[in-house]
Design a protein around this motif. Sequence first.
Motif, mmCIF file in Angstrom:
data_model
loop_
_atom_site.group_PDB
_atom_site.id
_atom_site.type_symbol
_atom_site.label_atom_id
_atom_site.label_comp_id
_atom_site.label_asym_id
_atom_site.label_seq_id
_atom_site.Cartn_x
_atom_site.Cartn_y
_atom_site.Cartn_z
ATOM 1 N N PHE A 260 71.851 -56.670 10.274
ATOM 2 C CA PHE A 260 72.694 -55.695 10.968
ATOM 3 C C PHE A 260 71.848 -54.598 11.645
ATOM 4 C CE2 PHE A 260 75.922 -57.473 8.230
ATOM 5 C CZ PHE A 260 77.111 -57.332 8.936
ATOM 6 N N CYS A 261 70.548 -54.554 11.314
ATOM 7 C CA CYS A 261 69.727 -53.394 11.689
ATOM 8 C C CYS A 261 68.648 -53.767 12.698
ATOM 9 C CB CYS A 261 69.073 -52.797 10.440
ATOM 10 S SG CYS A 261 70.271 -52.295 9.183
ATOM 11 N N THR A 262 68.386 -52.846 13.615
ATOM 12 C CA THR A 262 67.323 -53.082 14.582
ATOM 13 C C THR A 262 66.620 -51.771 14.896
ATOM 14 O OG1 THR A 262 66.816 -54.053 16.720
ATOM 15 C CG2 THR A 262 68.815 -52.767 16.610
ATOM 16 N N PHE A 263 65.336 -51.887 15.244
ATOM 17 C CA PHE A 263 64.593 -50.704 15.657
ATOM 18 C C PHE A 263 64.913 -50.417 17.112
ATOM 19 C CE2 PHE A 263 60.676 -49.314 17.902
ATOM 20 C CZ PHE A 263 60.690 -48.010 17.462
ATOM 21 N N ASP A 264 65.163 -49.131 17.433
ATOM 22 C CA ASP A 264 65.421 -48.742 18.819
ATOM 23 C C ASP A 264 64.876 -47.332 19.047
ATOM 24 O OD1 ASP A 264 66.461 -47.901 21.288
ATOM 25 O OD2 ASP A 264 68.247 -49.158 21.057
ATOM 26 N N ILE A 265 63.759 -47.266 19.757
ATOM 27 C CA ILE A 265 63.096 -45.971 20.003
ATOM 28 C C ILE A 265 63.997 -45.021 20.790
ATOM 29 C CG2 ILE A 265 61.979 -46.873 22.107
ATOM 30 C CD1 ILE A 265 60.204 -44.478 19.717
ATOM 31 N N GLY A 266 65.030 -45.589 21.429
ATOM 32 C CA GLY A 266 65.940 -44.756 22.232
ATOM 33 C C GLY A 266 66.938 -43.953 21.404
ATOM 34 N N ILE A 267 66.975 -44.191 20.091
ATOM 35 C CA ILE A 267 67.873 -43.412 19.228
ATOM 36 C C ILE A 267 67.181 -42.100 18.861
ATOM 37 C CG2 ILE A 267 69.099 -43.338 17.003
ATOM 38 C CD1 ILE A 267 70.220 -45.349 19.123
ATOM 39 N N VAL A 268 67.685 -41.005 19.397
ATOM 40 C CA VAL A 268 67.042 -39.698 19.190
ATOM 41 C C VAL A 268 67.988 -38.744 18.459
ATOM 42 C CG1 VAL A 268 65.941 -37.750 20.366
ATOM 43 C CG2 VAL A 268 65.703 -40.059 21.285
ATOM 44 N N ARG A 269 69.300 -38.877 18.697
ATOM 45 C CA ARG A 269 70.329 -37.944 18.209
ATOM 46 C C ARG A 269 70.105 -36.584 18.852
ATOM 47 N NH1 ARG A 269 74.504 -39.868 16.275
ATOM 48 N NH2 ARG A 269 74.914 -38.509 14.498
ATOM 49 N N GLY A 270 71.102 -36.104 19.562
ATOM 50 C CA GLY A 270 70.970 -34.866 20.314
ATOM 51 C C GLY A 270 70.617 -33.648 19.465
ATOM 52 N N LEU A 271 71.208 -33.533 18.313
ATOM 53 C CA LEU A 271 71.076 -32.290 17.552
ATOM 54 C C LEU A 271 69.662 -32.019 17.066
ATOM 55 C CD1 LEU A 271 74.350 -32.423 15.477
ATOM 56 C CD2 LEU A 271 73.773 -30.837 17.315
ATOM 57 N N ALA A 272 69.300 -30.744 17.127
ATOM 58 C CA ALA A 272 67.947 -30.326 16.767
ATOM 59 C C ALA A 272 67.668 -30.517 15.286
ATOM 60 C CB ALA A 272 67.755 -28.865 17.145
ATOM 61 N N TYR A 273 68.705 -30.697 14.470
ATOM 62 C CA TYR A 273 68.481 -30.543 13.042
ATOM 63 C C TYR A 273 67.968 -31.774 12.323
ATOM 64 C CZ TYR A 273 72.798 -32.512 10.992
ATOM 65 O OH TYR A 273 73.796 -33.318 10.534
ATOM 66 N N TYR A 274 67.850 -32.905 13.016
ATOM 67 C CA TYR A 274 67.327 -34.103 12.355
ATOM 68 C C TYR A 274 65.811 -34.019 12.171
ATOM 69 C CZ TYR A 274 71.872 -36.275 12.716
ATOM 70 O OH TYR A 274 73.198 -36.549 12.575
ATOM 71 N N THR A 275 65.352 -34.480 11.011
ATOM 72 C CA THR A 275 63.924 -34.321 10.695
ATOM 73 C C THR A 275 63.227 -35.635 10.329
ATOM 74 O OG1 THR A 275 64.429 -33.956 8.354
ATOM 75 C CG2 THR A 275 64.289 -31.988 9.749
ATOM 76 N N GLY A 276 63.958 -36.737 10.198
ATOM 77 C CA GLY A 276 63.325 -37.995 9.799
ATOM 78 C C GLY A 276 64.010 -39.186 10.436
ATOM 79 N N ILE A 277 64.411 -40.141 9.572
ATOM 80 C CA ILE A 277 65.127 -41.324 10.038
ATOM 81 C C ILE A 277 66.399 -40.913 10.794
ATOM 82 C CG2 ILE A 277 66.407 -43.380 9.228
ATOM 83 C CD1 ILE A 277 63.343 -43.551 8.781
#
Lengths: 429, 429
Positions: A260-277
């Motif tokens: 079900f899972c794939t790597f995608d460098i395009g996943i950034v998430r807009g919010l500033a608060y993410y720090t890892g995965i």
Amino acid sequence: MKFQAVKGTRDFYPSDMAVRNWILDGWKKVSVRNGFEEYDGPIFEYLKMFQVKSGDEIVEQLFSLTDRAGRKLALRPEITPTLARMVNQKISSLPKPIKWFSVPRLFRAERPQKGRLREFFQWNVDIIGVDDVLADAEVIFTAVDYLRDVGLTADDVVVKISSRKMLSNILKSIGITEKELEPLYSLLDKRNKLPQENFEQLLNQQIKDPEKRDNVLELMNADSLNQIGQNPILSDAAKDAVSELAQLFEILDTMGVKDFCTFDIGIVRGLAYYTGIVFEIYDKDSQLRAIGGGGRYNNLLKDFGGPDIPATGFGIGDCVLAILLEEKRILRKETLDNELDYYVAFANDKYKRLAIDFTSKIRRAGKSADFSYKSGKLGKQLKEASSRKAKNCIIIGSEIENEQLVVKDMDTGEQEIIDKDKFFKQLKK
Amino acid sequence: MKFQAVKGTRDFYPSDMAVRNWILDGWKKVSVRNGFEEYDGPIFEYLKMFQVKSGDEIVEQLFSLTDRAGRKLALRPEITPTLARMVNQKISSLPKPIKWFSVPRLFRAERPQKGRLREFFQWNVDIIGVDDVLADAEVIFTAVDYLRDVGLTADDVVVKISSRKMLSNILKSIGITEKELEPLYSLLDKRNKLPQENFEQLLNQQIKDPEKRDNVLELMNADSLNQIGQNPILSDAAKDAVSELAQLFEILDTMGVKDFCTFDIGIVRGLAYYTGIVFEIYDKDSQLRAIGGGGRYNNLLKDFGGPDIPATGFGIGDCVLAILLEEKRILRKETLDNELDYYVAFANDKYKRLAIDFTSKIRRAGKSADFSYKSGKLGKQLKEASSRKAKNCIIIGSEIENEQLVVKDMDTGEQEIIDKDKFFKQLKK
């Protein structure tokens, strides 16, 4: 006076309510089996609380109100700020790790669109107190556990995963300054939605140095984590983040959800608060908005005045999910109708009181039952039993003079005469 | 930055959420077995919609907000206006009778007190389309069915029943004018809460004619329906209303809930919109506010721009109910904790991956399972299993080299060695 519902809100008629319950009950069931406990907060909080995580822009998207004392409140657009407040309030007495879920009703004052309403439900799952990629894997597993449980396969949905830590460290390796990072995240976040040409144009405006720009482009075009890991430009911190992400995929494999899972460098998430995965869940054809998304946010509790405690989690809304489940014919309103265990019919008006009596007794024994309030012909009552999807119909006729009932199986049409006392004795078991 | 919850709202930590779920799930279960279907509406509606039923005074008790277009909205203080709007919208396509229930979250901008919060839940049960006292009996039965189901007895709670139709017709028989009725209802509604002296004083101010006043006092001091029925002053309409009420008590007897019900002429219900049977539910000692109340409201749908269709129903809030259930030791937080079906422990770090694998498989089979994210000693993991209230603990030790698991029953402490494949095969059943 005629009234209408406010635009962007929903009326849940019984058939709509059955869908809502089916989705929310599924979320709850899967959360519990994954070891999460349910929580909830108030529908409204102090407005300023919502600015901590999402900045001042959020204010425009809020339904705000004022209390008697003139304090500014807002309907919650998300539950995470409430989660942070609640956890911080009791941080010392809560056993760690904190594994909590919620299915809050949320509100956004946006223009309603397909899959986006002003009032919606969102499944939130969070693990607080574990700074290990294992916890990120747990929340991703939980999301997939639900999607798979309802019948979606790896051909229907995909979890696109990346790492904000990796991205920031690679960008720093490339020479992007701390100041340039935030606007670049916003741009990279849109990359999957923009034509390549427009994307490069916007990138040109942000990164003036052509070498840096080429490096960013090369990074964003990488197909595999392996390819990125082999880039000689990477700092040690960037390499560590790459191997952490690789470890995540290994655990997801152990958990049996790798397909079900794939790597995608395009996943950034807009919010500033993410720090890892970070990750987002999409329908495989990418016809719809994101079904959900989440990631690690190690600074949030501290930003809310609490201690420095790591956290990871996700949110999945009900609107896009319902569209997908209906498209896939997994969610079918017509199959969700309430069934009735017993419909109690009376062949003669003089038995109506008995019908009331028996119906009350059946309900008291824990089974659902109903009868006709009107005195009508038996045939009409049996029709009513059918339209109410009764599994069985009790018929009170002349047999009752011998203390006997007719029980009709509405599926097979078979009828059985049974002693009244025996029937009620069986019912109680 | 530190934040607090808004006064009068509640944070539902997992132990509080368990209570809320226990109450709401109980309401839902009993509603369904009584043949009702669930509905819900939006959290906010146009403000003016709430003025139709409750007048302009309600506006002060509302949390109001304004949408982008400047329209005035309000958080719903009750669900009945939404019910009327929704039913009117689809009146021609909805099969009758309409038997609907809801467990909405409601909001009142009042000063918080014991049993009265700004944000609460309320069980609403309504039957629309039946102008028969049988439908009134059905909703009263449903309320009692719940109270009895959780373990309350006729020694704990009482449903006090009267008839607005009877009261108005008797007052008219006495000579009270239409104009005098409304303020008199308000006063009579307070009669059970006022000392006799104060009540009579206020009555003196409203009814100037001493004979009429004496008649009202005699009426309000009546102990039984029989006593009222024998009053020679009654008009035919008043006599009809008395016998309708007597019929209600007969049906409640047939339903087996008569011991929970009593006639009380003092039950008036403040709101103008009741037209027939009215009732309120109290703890037997009358130590608390009303647990709930309801009655017949035959004009509401018409007042909301719909057709002339009769209706009856009730509302029971969660706050007073929870206080009573806790006092009676029926509701005990400590017994509502989430249990875990399996806790998966590993005797050696090299088996941690297997613990992840097994946990995922157990969850996928529909059972709840968890494991330690940290690598710790087995004793510590078993303690964790205990504190998580695990029913069973799987221990992955050296036995796994022979494809075997240790399964420990956490209640009895007994351990069993079982083939891994056999364990998972059993689990799937």
